[in-house]
Scaffold this motif. Structure first.
Motif, short mmCIF file in Angstrom:
data_model
loop_
_atom_site.label_atom_id
_atom_site.label_comp_id
_atom_site.label_asym_id
_atom_site.label_seq_id
_atom_site.Cartn_x
_atom_site.Cartn_y
_atom_site.Cartn_z
N GLY A 227 0.89 -1.51 -0.09
CA GLY A 227 0.21 -0.03 -0.55
C GLY A 227 0.88 1.53 -0.03
O GLY A 227 0.69 2.55 0.22
N LEU A 228 1.90 1.01 0.03
CA LEU A 228 2.57 2.82 -0.49
C LEU A 228 2.56 3.15 -1.87
O LEU A 228 2.35 2.21 -2.77
CB LEU A 228 3.98 1.76 -0.36
CG LEU A 228 4.73 1.40 0.58
CD1 LEU A 228 5.77 0.56 0.90
CD2 LEU A 228 4.56 1.91 2.24
N ASP A 229 3.34 4.26 -1.96
CA ASP A 229 2.83 4.77 -3.89
C ASP A 229 4.32 4.66 -4.34
O ASP A 229 5.39 4.88 -4.37
CB ASP A 229 3.07 6.61 -2.87
CG ASP A 229 3.16 7.24 -4.67
OD1 ASP A 229 2.95 7.13 -5.80
OD2 ASP A 229 3.12 8.40 -4.40
N PRO A 230 3.74 3.81 -4.84
CA PRO A 230 5.50 3.43 -6.01
C PRO A 230 5.97 4.75 -6.82
O PRO A 230 7.12 4.77 -7.27
CB PRO A 230 4.85 2.37 -6.68
CG PRO A 230 3.27 2.64 -6.90
CD PRO A 230 3.15 3.16 -6.29
N THR A 231 5.51 5.85 -7.07
CA THR A 231 6.24 6.84 -7.40
C THR A 231 7.16 7.79 -6.71
O THR A 231 7.58 7.88 -7.09
CB THR A 231 5.13 7.82 -8.30
OG1 THR A 231 4.82 8.15 -6.88
CG2 THR A 231 3.43 6.93 -8.87
N ARG A 232 7.11 7.56 -5.01
CA ARG A 232 7.83 7.56 -4.27
C ARG A 232 9.45 7.23 -5.12
O ARG A 232 10.34 7.26 -4.20
CB ARG A 232 7.50 7.65 -3.29
CG ARG A 232 6.42 8.66 -2.81
CD ARG A 232 5.74 8.62 -1.33
NE ARG A 232 6.87 8.96 -0.43
CZ ARG A 232 7.06 10.63 -0.31
NH1 ARG A 232 6.72 11.38 -0.95
NH2 ARG A 232 8.29 10.77 0.44
N LEU A 233 9.35 6.08 -5.71
CA LEU A 233 10.65 5.00 -5.68
C LEU A 233 11.56 6.19 -6.92
O LEU A 233 11.31 5.71 -7.55
CB LEU A 233 10.33 3.47 -5.96
CG LEU A 233 9.59 2.68 -4.91
CD1 LEU A 233 9.23 1.66 -5.19
CD2 LEU A 233 10.13 2.82 -3.41
N PRO A 234 12.86 6.57 -6.08
CA PRO A 234 13.72 7.33 -6.89
C PRO A 234 14.50 5.54 -7.55
O PRO A 234 15.19 4.96 -7.34
CB PRO A 234 14.83 7.66 -5.61
CG PRO A 234 14.26 7.35 -5.39
CD PRO A 234 13.20 6.72 -4.94
N THR A 235 14.10 6.33 -9.77
CA THR A 235 15.17 5.29 -9.68
C THR A 235 16.45 5.81 -10.19
O THR A 235 16.56 6.55 -10.45
CB THR A 235 14.32 5.32 -11.03
OG1 THR A 235 14.50 6.13 -11.70
CG2 THR A 235 12.71 3.96 -10.51
#
Ligand SMILES: NC(=O)c1ccc[n+]([C@@H]2O[C@H](COP(=O)([O-])OP(=O)(O)OC[C@H]3O[C@@H](n4cnc5c(N)ncnc54)[C@H](OP(=O)(O)O)[C@@H]3O)[C@@H](O)[C@H]2O)c1
Length: 283
Positions: A227-235
């Motif tokens: 339930g986390l926001d995947p767009t917050r994961l830096p690539t």
């Protein structure tokens, strides 16, 4: 069958101890710096760098099977020398040895690796694991050398914790889009290792999941599950950094899987949203 889990206090070791005791096996386990807490096992302190301690534990436990689930990372004295010392002591006593190894023994140059591929490591950790593998196979010809890939659990792995920290903005790192592995669930892996331990099959075995995913793709699956926001994961791309390590290493476990009852699930299956959630998120 009396089982001895070397490195029982670690991530994989804890699950091995849990499953072995749940199956009613007489189980002993070792720890190095963190006293093991899983009930039902007898716990022994062990430093693989101290030969005397290896013999003392083996004399005390008298195991039928020894599973080496230790990790000394790139510390040669533990990962290579310690594992070799253990293999020699176990072989002297005529016990079955299952030695856990890693896809880090491969460079990624050929991408797909089955059990017949020879190691060509590119990191100190991979080199130490490769040295241990070769020595174990020569010194303990009846041993099983089980290579695995990124180990994921129900929130307990380092990778899952990092995804939570990145999503919370409390950790400064990126998830590589060009570093591919075949993650395996810790429960499947422990079950497969214990199954292997009950056989007398020697040689090299691949115990990884069938899905090849980049670190970022894996992070997105973990984010969705928890339930986390995947767009917050830096690539980022490992190729653009000075981070050592192989890019694309896909362990092909087809041959080993075809001879085992334990099914190794792919990450897309075991990380299905809501399927296997982070312990903090469970109601
Ligand atoms: N985690 C992964 O994604 C991954 C991927 C591929 C392969 N593997 C392989 O899977 C195995 C288990 O990995 P893991 O992630 O479960 O490791 P881990 O959580 O770091 O646990 C390592 C274990 O080794 C013990 N240990 C460390 N130094 C020792 C020493 N000098 N003497 C004796 N024991 C010592 C630790 O004891 P204390 O904690 O008590 O100090 C702990 O029980 C390793 O062989 C690793 O190479 C792991």
């Amino acid at each position: 069958m009396r089982v001895l889990i070397i490195g029982g206090s670690g991530f994989l070791g804890t699950e091995l101890v849990r499953q072995a005791t749940a199956a009613g096996r007489v189980t002993a386990a070792t720890y190095h710096s963190r006293a093991g807490s899983t009930p039902g096992a007898s716990w022994h302190h062990l430093d693989l760098c101290v030969p005397r301690q290896i013999d003392e534990v083996l004399v005390s436990v008298v195991p039928d099977v020894v599973i080496n689930a230790t990790s000394g990372q790139s510390d040669w004295a533990v990962t290579a020398d310690g594992s070799i010392r253990l293999a020699m002591a176990v072989t002297r006593r005529g016990c079955r040895l299952v030695h856990v190894s890693s896809d880090a023994v491969f460079s990624g140059a050929r991408v797909h690796y089955d059990e017949s591929c020879l190691p060509d490591p590119v990191t100190p950790y991979g080199a130490a694991k490769a040295a241990a593998e070769s020595a174990v196979r020569l010194l303990a010809p009846t041993a099983a050398v089980a290579r695995t890939s990124l180990i994921i659990g129900c929130g307990g792995s380092a990778h899952e914790r990092m995804v939570h920290d990145l999503a919370a903005g409390t950790h400064d790192a990126v998830l590589f889009t060009d570093t591919v592995r075949c993650p395996v669930h810790v429960e499947d892996l422990a079950r497969a290792l214990l199954e292997l331990a009950t056989t007398e099959r020697p040689g090299v075995f691949h115990l990884a999941g069938p899905d090849a995913l980049s670190r970022h793709e894996l992070g997105v699956l973990i984010a969705h599950r928890d339930g986390l926001d995947p767009t917050r994961l830096p690539t980022g791309r490992r190729a653009d950094t000075r981070t050592p390590g192989a890019l694309d290493v896909r362990l092909d476990s087809t041959a080993t899987q075809s001879r085992m009852a334990t099914r190794l699930r792919g990450a897309r299956e075991f990380l299905r949203a809501g399927h296997d959630r982070h312990p903090d998120d469970r109601g």
